[in-house]
Design a protein around this motif. Structure first.
Motif, PDB file in Angstrom:
ATOM      1  N   MET A   1     -16.931   0.218  -3.454  1.00 29.27           N
ATOM      2  CA  MET A   1     -16.506   0.442  -2.702  1.00 29.27           C
ATOM      3  C   MET A   1     -18.388   0.785  -1.966  1.00 29.27           C
ATOM      4  O   MET A   1     -18.431   1.903  -2.470  1.00 29.27           O
ATOM      5  CB  MET A   1     -14.947   1.058  -1.435  1.00 29.27           C
ATOM      6  N   ARG A   2     -18.108   0.380  -0.961  1.00 25.80           N
ATOM      7  CA  ARG A   2     -19.722   0.836  -0.523  1.00 25.80           C
ATOM      8  C   ARG A   2     -19.565   2.069   0.803  1.00 25.80           C
ATOM      9  O   ARG A   2     -18.668   1.950   1.605  1.00 25.80           O
ATOM     10  CB  ARG A   2     -20.886   0.412   0.482  1.00 25.80           C
ATOM     11  N   LEU A   3     -20.198   3.577   0.522  1.00 30.63           N
ATOM     12  CA  LEU A   3     -19.724   4.439   0.982  1.00 30.63           C
ATOM     13  C   LEU A   3     -20.795   5.770   1.166  1.00 30.63           C
ATOM     14  O   LEU A   3     -21.980   5.245   1.079  1.00 30.63           O
ATOM     15  CB  LEU A   3     -19.000   5.459  -0.197  1.00 30.63           C
ATOM     16  N   LEU A   4     -20.910   5.971   2.730  1.00 28.27           N
ATOM     17  CA  LEU A   4     -21.847   6.594   3.159  1.00 28.27           C
ATOM     18  C   LEU A   4     -21.599   7.787   2.993  1.00 28.27           C
ATOM     19  O   LEU A   4     -20.024   8.584   4.012  1.00 28.27           O
ATOM     20  CB  LEU A   4     -21.874   5.993   4.955  1.00 28.27           C
ATOM     21  N   LEU A   5     -22.045   8.848   2.686  1.00 25.95           N
ATOM     22  CA  LEU A   5     -22.157  10.417   2.848  1.00 25.95           C
ATOM     23  C   LEU A   5     -23.213  11.656   3.865  1.00 25.95           C
ATOM     24  O   LEU A   5     -24.251  10.387   3.182  1.00 25.95           O
ATOM     25  CB  LEU A   5     -22.463  10.660   1.577  1.00 25.95           C
ATOM     26  N   VAL A   6     -22.726  11.565   4.215  1.00 26.41           N
ATOM     27  CA  VAL A   6     -23.103  12.963   5.979  1.00 26.41           C
ATOM     28  C   VAL A   6     -23.329  14.060   5.608  1.00 26.41           C
ATOM     29  O   VAL A   6     -22.062  14.561   5.668  1.00 26.41           O
ATOM     30  CB  VAL A   6     -23.086  11.958   7.159  1.00 26.41           C
ATOM     31  N   GLU A   7     -23.763  14.398   4.721  1.00 25.74           N
ATOM     32  CA  GLU A   7     -24.646  15.801   4.321  1.00 25.74           C
ATOM     33  C   GLU A   7     -25.577  16.508   4.444  1.00 25.74           C
ATOM     34  O   GLU A   7     -26.498  16.275   3.540  1.00 25.74           O
ATOM     35  CB  GLU A   7     -22.887  15.872   2.981  1.00 25.74           C
ATOM     36  N   ASP A   8     -25.277  17.745   4.592  1.00 26.67           N
ATOM     37  CA  ASP A   8     -26.948  18.142   5.817  1.00 26.67           C
ATOM     38  C   ASP A   8     -27.181  19.497   3.588  1.00 26.67           C
ATOM     39  O   ASP A   8     -28.429  19.620   3.607  1.00 26.67           O
ATOM     40  CB  ASP A   8     -27.542  18.848   6.319  1.00 26.67           C
ATOM     41  N   ASP A   9     -26.473  19.760   3.032  1.00 27.73           N
ATOM     42  CA  ASP A   9     -26.486  20.450   2.248  1.00 27.73           C
ATOM     43  C   ASP A   9     -27.116  19.554   1.114  1.00 27.73           C
ATOM     44  O   ASP A   9     -26.338  18.748   0.471  1.00 27.73           O
ATOM     45  CB  ASP A   9     -25.399  21.330   1.930  1.00 27.73           C
ATOM     46  N   LYS A  22     -20.432   7.965 -10.287  1.00 30.74           N
ATOM     47  CA  LYS A  22     -19.128   8.532 -11.870  1.00 30.74           C
ATOM     48  C   LYS A  22     -17.643   7.265 -11.258  1.00 30.74           C
ATOM     49  O   LYS A  22     -16.918   7.313 -11.908  1.00 30.74           O
ATOM     50  CB  LYS A  22     -18.862   9.688 -12.623  1.00 30.74           C
ATOM     51  N   GLU A  23     -17.337   7.699 -10.150  1.00 30.78           N
ATOM     52  CA  GLU A  23     -16.016   7.378  -9.267  1.00 30.78           C
ATOM     53  C   GLU A  23     -16.365   5.551  -9.419  1.00 30.78           C
ATOM     54  O   GLU A  23     -15.019   5.495  -8.518  1.00 30.78           O
ATOM     55  CB  GLU A  23     -15.465   7.957  -8.065  1.00 30.78           C
ATOM     56  N   GLY A  24     -17.248   5.462  -9.031  1.00 35.12           N
ATOM     57  CA  GLY A  24     -17.524   3.740  -9.086  1.00 35.12           C
ATOM     58  C   GLY A  24     -18.031   3.257  -7.077  1.00 35.12           C
ATOM     59  O   GLY A  24     -17.530   2.322  -7.707  1.00 35.12           O
ATOM     60  N   TYR A  25     -18.096   4.184  -6.597  1.00 34.94           N
ATOM     61  CA  TYR A  25     -18.642   3.908  -5.284  1.00 34.94           C
ATOM     62  C   TYR A  25     -20.167   3.545  -4.994  1.00 34.94           C
ATOM     63  O   TYR A  25     -20.911   4.434  -6.188  1.00 34.94           O
ATOM     64  CB  TYR A  25     -18.536   5.419  -4.538  1.00 34.94           C
ATOM     65  N   ALA A  26     -20.325   3.196  -4.615  1.00 38.41           N
ATOM     66  CA  ALA A  26     -21.727   2.690  -3.671  1.00 38.41           C
ATOM     67  C   ALA A  26     -22.129   3.828  -2.752  1.00 38.41           C
ATOM     68  O   ALA A  26     -21.674   3.334  -1.899  1.00 38.41           O
ATOM     69  CB  ALA A  26     -22.380   1.375  -4.071  1.00 38.41           C
ATOM     70  N   VAL A  27     -23.226   4.457  -3.630  1.00 35.79           N
ATOM     71  CA  VAL A  27     -23.598   5.347  -2.296  1.00 35.79           C
ATOM     72  C   VAL A  27     -24.996   5.901  -1.560  1.00 35.79           C
ATOM     73  O   VAL A  27     -25.381   5.187  -1.955  1.00 35.79           O
ATOM     74  CB  VAL A  27     -23.528   6.741  -2.932  1.00 35.79           C
ATOM     75  N   GLU A  28     -24.869   5.856  -0.399  1.00 32.90           N
ATOM     76  CA  GLU A  28     -25.659   6.190   0.517  1.00 32.90           C
ATOM     77  C   GLU A  28     -26.029   7.132   1.109  1.00 32.90           C
ATOM     78  O   GLU A  28     -24.697   7.716   1.895  1.00 32.90           O
ATOM     79  CB  GLU A  28     -25.700   4.779   1.583  1.00 32.90           C
ATOM     80  N   ALA A  36     -27.631   9.405   9.451  1.00 31.70           N
ATOM     81  CA  ALA A  36     -26.477   8.473   9.543  1.00 31.70           C
ATOM     82  C   ALA A  36     -26.356   7.332  10.510  1.00 31.70           C
ATOM     83  O   ALA A  36     -25.805   6.088  10.560  1.00 31.70           O
ATOM     84  CB  ALA A  36     -25.797   9.403  10.386  1.00 31.70           C
ATOM     85  N   THR A  37     -26.648   7.614  12.280  1.00 34.00           N
ATOM     86  CA  THR A  37     -26.700   6.895  13.037  1.00 34.00           C
ATOM     87  C   THR A  37     -27.612   5.709  12.589  1.00 34.00           C
ATOM     88  O   THR A  37     -26.847   4.480  13.632  1.00 34.00           O
ATOM     89  CB  THR A  37     -27.373   7.324  14.530  1.00 34.00           C
ATOM     90  N   GLN A  38     -28.721   6.053  12.203  1.00 37.27           N
ATOM     91  CA  GLN A  38     -29.148   4.541  11.280  1.00 37.27           C
ATOM     92  C   GLN A  38     -28.470   3.652  10.797  1.00 37.27           C
ATOM     93  O   GLN A  38     -28.399   3.144  11.184  1.00 37.27           O
ATOM     94  CB  GLN A  38     -30.610   4.649  11.051  1.00 37.27           C
ATOM     95  N   TRP A  39     -28.339   4.214   9.347  1.00 42.60           N
ATOM     96  CA  TRP A  39     -26.987   3.336   8.698  1.00 42.60           C
ATOM     97  C   TRP A  39     -25.693   3.046   9.248  1.00 42.60           C
ATOM     98  O   TRP A  39     -25.528   1.737   8.597  1.00 42.60           O
ATOM     99  CB  TRP A  39     -26.634   4.893   7.379  1.00 42.60           C
ATOM    100  N   VAL A  40     -25.154   3.345  10.362  1.00 43.47           N
ATOM    101  CA  VAL A  40     -24.013   3.081  11.089  1.00 43.47           C
ATOM    102  C   VAL A  40     -24.031   1.905  11.507  1.00 43.47           C
ATOM    103  O   VAL A  40     -23.789   0.536  11.666  1.00 43.47           O
ATOM    104  CB  VAL A  40     -23.407   3.867  11.170  1.00 43.47           C
ATOM    105  N   LEU A  47     -16.391   3.818   3.238  1.00 44.31           N
ATOM    106  CA  LEU A  47     -15.617   4.370   3.531  1.00 44.31           C
ATOM    107  C   LEU A  47     -16.981   5.757   3.971  1.00 44.31           C
ATOM    108  O   LEU A  47     -18.113   5.298   4.151  1.00 44.31           O
ATOM    109  CB  LEU A  47     -15.430   5.191   2.393  1.00 44.31           C
ATOM    110  N   VAL A  48     -16.900   6.808   4.766  1.00 47.14           N
ATOM    111  CA  VAL A  48     -17.317   7.190   5.360  1.00 47.14           C
ATOM    112  C   VAL A  48     -17.792   8.705   4.872  1.00 47.14           C
ATOM    113  O   VAL A  48     -16.129   9.550   5.784  1.00 47.14           O
ATOM    114  CB  VAL A  48     -18.001   7.709   6.688  1.00 47.14           C
ATOM    115  N   ILE A  49     -17.975  10.256   4.144  1.00 50.96           N
ATOM    116  CA  ILE A  49     -17.639  11.330   4.386  1.00 50.96           C
ATOM    117  C   ILE A  49     -19.046  11.381   5.007  1.00 50.96           C
ATOM    118  O   ILE A  49     -19.489  11.753   5.176  1.00 50.96           O
ATOM    119  CB  ILE A  49     -18.217  12.144   3.322  1.00 50.96           C
ATOM    120  N   LEU A  50     -17.856  12.153   6.279  1.00 51.75           N
ATOM    121  CA  LEU A  50     -18.431  12.789   7.127  1.00 51.75           C
ATOM    122  C   LEU A  50     -18.589  14.444   7.060  1.00 51.75           C
ATOM    123  O   LEU A  50     -17.843  14.944   7.623  1.00 51.75           O
ATOM    124  CB  LEU A  50     -18.006  12.436   9.395  1.00 51.75           C
TER     125      LEU A  50
END
Length: 220
Positions: A1-9, A22-28, A36-40, A47-50
């Motif tokens: 699954m393709r996942l976007l991680l929105v995190e400034d830390d 490692k869990e199998g996600y393709a992460v940006e 984040a707005t550009q990616w979206v 999935l998005v972790i926001l």
């Protein structure tokens, strides 16, 4: 699954990216609201972790952009904001889950798996009862083949009742279904939403068992 991680830390993001891969996600990764707005805008994610507290704005804006695109993207809010008001605001705008920092990575991954399974299973599924049909992919509700527009809370209540046709759901069960956590809400919130929802459904579609809960009878 393709996942976007929105995190400034930076350190947290680096650790999560390694673990998620490692869990199998393709992460940006997007460290700012602008990124984040550009990616979206230009890509589609499963999935998005926001994070909400971004250096150049409020992460809630990402949810608004996703709503405008109107495609199925699951969102888990991961933030230090843990007030009831912040949770309600995020869920009302379409987030699927809310996890406050600090958190255990195992819990995050478990929640992501649940969300992922739910979206995979629901991609082409529909719920129907008598002359009411609920399309879980498009979030469209039809009554006697006419499209009915429902606010998010009413839609989630209808979904919960139709998923449990013939089974009585108590007020507390519906609160958990509606808000996806066990916080105590206004004493008559469920009653008010059911009252408005019932007006849009066929007569007798939602039955009240006083002192017990609500039920949608199975189709004959």
């Amino acid at each position: 699954m393709r996942l976007l991680l929105v995190e400034d830390d930076t350190l947290l993001a680096q650790g999560l990216i390694i673990s998620l891969k490692k869990e199998g996600y393709a992460v940006e990764h997007a460290p700012t609201l602008q990124n984040a707005t550009q990616w979206v805008r230009n890509s589609q994610f499963d999935l998005v972790i926001l994070d909400l507290g971004l250096p150049d704005g409020d992460g809630i804006e990402v949810l608004k952009k996703l709503n405008k695109k109107q495609h199925e993207t699951a969102v888990l809010i991961l933030t230090a904001r843990d007030s009831l008001e912040d949770k309600i605001a995020g869920l009302d705008l379409g987030a699927d889950d809310y996890l406050a920092k600090p958190f255990e990575p195992k819990e995050l991954f478990a929640r992501l798996r649940v969300i992922g399974r739910r979206f995979t299973n629901q991609a082409n599924s529909k719920l129907s009862c008598k002359n009411v049909e609920l399309d879980l992919a498009s979030h469209q509700v039809l009554v006697a083949n006419d499209v009915i527009i429902l606010p998010r809370k009413e839609y989630m209540l209808l979904k919960a009742l139709m998923e449990n046709q013939g089974r009585v759901l108590s007020k507390s069960q519906l609160e958990n279904k509606l808000y996806d956590w066990g916080e105590e809400l206004g004493s008559n919130a469920i009653e008010v939403h059911i009252h408005h929802l019932r007006k849009k459904m066929p007569d007798g579609f939602i039955k009240t068992l006083r002192g017990i809960g609500y039920v949608v009878d199975k189709a004959n």
